[in-house]
Design an enzyme around this catalytic site. Structure first.
Site, mmCIF file in Angstrom:
data_model
loop_
_atom_site.group_PDB
_atom_site.id
_atom_site.type_symbol
_atom_site.label_atom_id
_atom_site.label_comp_id
_atom_site.label_asym_id
_atom_site.label_seq_id
_atom_site.Cartn_x
_atom_site.Cartn_y
_atom_site.Cartn_z
ATOM 1 N N TRP A 148 -37.730 124.693 -11.621
ATOM 2 C CA TRP A 148 -38.862 124.188 -11.149
ATOM 3 C C TRP A 148 -40.173 125.005 -12.031
ATOM 4 C CZ3 TRP A 148 -40.722 120.247 -7.880
ATOM 5 C CH2 TRP A 148 -39.796 119.795 -7.199
ATOM 6 N N THR B 79 -47.754 121.722 3.050
ATOM 7 C CA THR B 79 -47.012 121.954 3.993
ATOM 8 C C THR B 79 -46.248 123.276 4.320
ATOM 9 O OG1 THR B 79 -44.931 121.204 2.650
ATOM 10 C CG2 THR B 79 -46.216 119.457 3.631
ATOM 11 N N HIS C 213 -43.412 123.987 3.814
ATOM 12 C CA HIS C 213 -42.280 124.214 2.876
ATOM 13 C C HIS C 213 -42.223 125.361 2.063
ATOM 14 C CE1 HIS C 213 -38.963 122.754 0.254
ATOM 15 N NE2 HIS C 213 -39.767 123.193 -0.819
ATOM 16 N N ARG D 272 -49.162 135.418 -14.243
ATOM 17 C CA ARG D 272 -47.992 136.474 -13.894
ATOM 18 C C ARG D 272 -46.661 136.266 -14.766
ATOM 19 N NH1 ARG D 272 -51.062 135.769 -9.949
ATOM 20 N NH2 ARG D 272 -51.571 137.643 -8.420
#
Length: 164
Positions: free
Chosen positions: A26, A87, A89, A128
């Protein structure tokens, strides 16, 4: 800036260590920076052929880390990024990944570097990721920490064997 106060790590005589870099897929630009930083750190330490694995997401990092630890790797660098959304999640993924990677390290005595960015925004993650213009290089830091810890553990194991 979160990098303030970071230790200056070094490792010697570590070119023979077997190191696995496990990266989530991701947020590709961030992940590319993290992986590049980790591989650069390993080259700087004399580790020229680490094993690099890609997993679908950060949640899959612990299972892959456990598999690599069971294959005899000396150190594992787990890289991922989770960006807060609207959310819960984010909280579940971050907690699961953190607990899972910690459990792998504790159960196997193989250092598992936590190179998982848990950020509120994509901008924080990019800052980062060790990319041009980033203020931090968390991939490099994670790889260096994994190898430094592996060398400490090797010295402890060697000292214990000599005491017998």
């Amino acid at each position: 800036m979160s990098g303030i106060g970071a230790p200056e790590l070094s490792a010697r005589n570590c070119g023979d260590l077997r190191v696995a870099v496990i990266a989530a897929q991701w947020h590709e630009p961030v992940m590319n920076g993290l992986v590049d930083g980790a591989l650069r750190a390993l080259r700087d330490l004399g580790i020229d052929e680490p094993t690099v694995l890609a997993v679908p997401g950060s949640f899959e990092l612990p299972a892959a880390a456990k598999a690599m630890a069971s294959l005899g790797y000396d150190a594992i660098v787990a890289l991922g990024v989770v960006i807060r959304g609207g959310t819960p999640h984010f909280d579940y993924i971050c907690q699961g990944v953190t607990q899972g990677l910690t459990q792998v390290a504790v159960d196997t005595s193989v250092p598992v570097a936590f190179g998982v960015l848990t950020c509120d925004t994509e901008e924080q993650a990019l800052d980062r990721a060790g990319l041009p213009g980033s203020t931090e290089d968390k991939g490099h830091q994670a790889a260096t920490a994994a190898v430094a810890t592996a060398t400490v553990l090797r010295s402890v194991t060697t000292a214990a064997a000599l005491d017998r």
